[in-house]
Design an enzyme around this catalytic site. Structure first.
Site, PDB file in Angstrom:
ATOM      1  N   HIS A  10      -6.636 -11.764   0.098  1.00 27.72           N
ATOM      2  CA  HIS A  10      -5.933 -11.510   0.802  1.00 27.72           C
ATOM      3  C   HIS A  10      -5.086 -10.623   0.701  1.00 27.72           C
ATOM      4  O   HIS A  10      -4.097  -9.896   2.195  1.00 27.72           O
ATOM      5  CB  HIS A  10      -4.806 -12.430   0.168  1.00 27.72           C
ATOM      6  CG  HIS A  10      -4.574 -14.175   0.649  1.00 27.72           C
ATOM      7  ND1 HIS A  10      -4.196 -14.045   1.948  1.00 27.72           N
ATOM      8  CD2 HIS A  10      -4.406 -15.035   0.071  1.00 27.72           C
ATOM      9  CE1 HIS A  10      -4.563 -16.167   1.082  1.00 27.72           C
ATOM     10  NE2 HIS A  10      -4.591 -15.749   0.318  1.00 27.72           N
TER      11      HIS A  10
ATOM     12  N   ASN B  10      -6.906   0.718   9.397  1.00 28.05           N
ATOM     13  CA  ASN B  10      -6.241   1.364   9.149  1.00 28.05           C
ATOM     14  C   ASN B  10      -5.596   0.949   7.896  1.00 28.05           C
ATOM     15  O   ASN B  10      -5.926  -0.739   7.204  1.00 28.05           O
ATOM     16  CB  ASN B  10      -4.728   1.573  10.567  1.00 28.05           C
ATOM     17  CG  ASN B  10      -5.998   1.659  11.701  1.00 28.05           C
ATOM     18  OD1 ASN B  10      -5.786   2.517  11.277  1.00 28.05           O
ATOM     19  ND2 ASN B  10      -4.742   1.226  12.176  1.00 28.05           N
TER      20      ASN B  10
ATOM     21  N   HIS C 104      -3.605  -7.901   4.859  1.00 27.29           N
ATOM     22  CA  HIS C 104      -5.801  -8.730   4.818  1.00 27.29           C
ATOM     23  C   HIS C 104      -6.467  -7.268   5.195  1.00 27.29           C
ATOM     24  O   HIS C 104      -6.162  -6.680   5.532  1.00 27.29           O
ATOM     25  CB  HIS C 104      -5.738  -9.542   5.238  1.00 27.29           C
ATOM     26  CG  HIS C 104      -6.930 -10.373   5.351  1.00 27.29           C
ATOM     27  ND1 HIS C 104      -6.535 -11.736   4.442  1.00 27.29           N
ATOM     28  CD2 HIS C 104      -8.262  -9.907   4.942  1.00 27.29           C
ATOM     29  CE1 HIS C 104      -7.914 -12.340   4.446  1.00 27.29           C
ATOM     30  NE2 HIS C 104      -8.991 -11.553   4.832  1.00 27.29           N
TER      31      HIS C 104
ATOM     32  N   HIS D  27      -9.037  -5.327   6.439  1.00 27.58           N
ATOM     33  CA  HIS D  27      -9.900  -6.259   7.737  1.00 27.58           C
ATOM     34  C   HIS D  27      -9.373  -5.065   8.608  1.00 27.58           C
ATOM     35  O   HIS D  27      -8.922  -4.204   8.179  1.00 27.58           O
ATOM     36  CB  HIS D  27      -9.304  -6.931   8.445  1.00 27.58           C
ATOM     37  CG  HIS D  27      -7.698  -6.313   9.281  1.00 27.58           C
ATOM     38  ND1 HIS D  27      -6.638  -6.439   8.541  1.00 27.58           N
ATOM     39  CD2 HIS D  27      -7.257  -6.138  10.826  1.00 27.58           C
ATOM     40  CE1 HIS D  27      -5.202  -5.408   8.830  1.00 27.58           C
ATOM     41  NE2 HIS D  27      -6.428  -5.986  10.304  1.00 27.58           N
TER      42      HIS D  27
END
Length: 315
Positions: A154, A194, A205, A207
């Protein structure tokens, strides 16, 4: 154009799938994965995809701005049990139906795409038309935007990954760069991450994203103009000067990270390969292997500068 076809690591399995509304989903499995080959089917009932965004030209600069109203409805800092990038559960109808190592999927509300140019359209004519200045010019925002999920966890970022997982993400960047570059009308492929609410990140999360633009971005246009003015050895000459100077942070057999001479940000690092390559797809397996370790070391070092995680844009 590449002289040779991209080489991909056969030990990193690539498993294409589809989401319920037809969007592409691709799983990339770690070399040391504990997952089996089977993947769950996305059984959600989804609304039709939003209408394609459109671009408007700023006549003062010539730049094109994508107007993507559907992005106003994207998820904003959800609780962990409603994480849209986590594997689906009965209580969380997320975007990814299976447990995964690394997953890449088409953004549901993209700034560019899913529409593409006509297959026989001329890139040269399209770019010439985009550079022409006019008033209230609009065009369809063709292209593709994808989300790259680094982990099912998460919270985290690239720097929190294992070396094996980092290598899988880099392989995914190479795969997707090759595939997206081949799409009709795509002029530039831009993988990035970012990190941090301070710069507007809406999901904790771990990514990143990949934007596939229908134009060459302004910064890249300026870089190409600088190369035209200086000569084709510009990047190599910069790298040679930096490697023999005081600003090197990390260096390996294939890559060097340094603070640029004219850094514009409080923290700015450039990470260059030791040979000319056009994009991630053209890197070798040895180059990607080394990059996984060096890039992790770089990001973890930057995080040691402050008491809290350092926000950044990495591209």
């Amino acid at each position: 154009m590449l002289d040779t076809e991209p080489v991909f690591d056969p030990a990193i399995a690539v498993r294409p799938a589809k989401l319920a509304d037809g969007r592409d989903l691709i799983y990339f499995d770690d070399v040391d994965t504990t997952l089996d080959a089977a993947r769950s089917v996305d059984a959600r009932t989804l609304d039709p995809r939003p209408a394609n965004a459109h671009m408007r030209q700023d006549p003062l600069t010539g730049e094109w701005v994508s107007i993507a109203a559907a992005r106003q409805n994207r998820v904003m800092l959800p609780p962990a049990h409603l994480d849209p990038l986590a594997p689906q559960t009965p209580d969380n109808p997320s975007e990814i139906p299976s447990v995964y190592d690394v997953a890449v999927f088409e953004n549901r509300s993209p700034s560019f795409g899913p529409a593409l140019a006509e297959p026989d359209a001329s890139d040269a004519e399209a770019l010439a038309d985009l550079r022409r200045i006019g008033l209230e010019r609009t065009k369809t925002s063709i292209g593709r935007c994808e989300v790259v999920c680094f982990s099912p966890a998460h919270e985290g970022s690239f720097g929190s990954l294992s070396r094996s997982r980092a290598r899988t993400v880099i392989e995914a960047w190479a795969h997707r760069t090759a595939a997206l570059s081949a799409l009709p009308g795509v002029q530039e492929v831009f993988p990035f991450e970012n990190r941090g609410r301070e710069i507007g990140v809406t999901l904790p999360h771990p990514h990143g994203q990949i934007y596939s633009y229908p134009y060459i971005t302004p910064r890249t246009e300026r870089l190409l103009a600088a190369i035209d003015d200086y000569g084709p050895t510009l990047m190599g000459d910069i790298l040679e000067r930096e490697r023999n100077g005081p600003r090197v942070l990390l260096s390996g057999e294939h890559w060097t990270a340094f603070v640029p001479f004219a850094a514009r940000w409080p923290i700015e690092v450039h990470l260059l390969p030791h040979r000319h390559v056009p994009d991630f797809a053209a890197t070798t397996l040895d180059e990607r292997d080394e990059l996984a370790g060096l890039y992790l070391q770089l990001l973890r070092g930057i995080d040691k500068l402050y008491d809290s995680p350092t926000p950044y844009i990495a591209a």
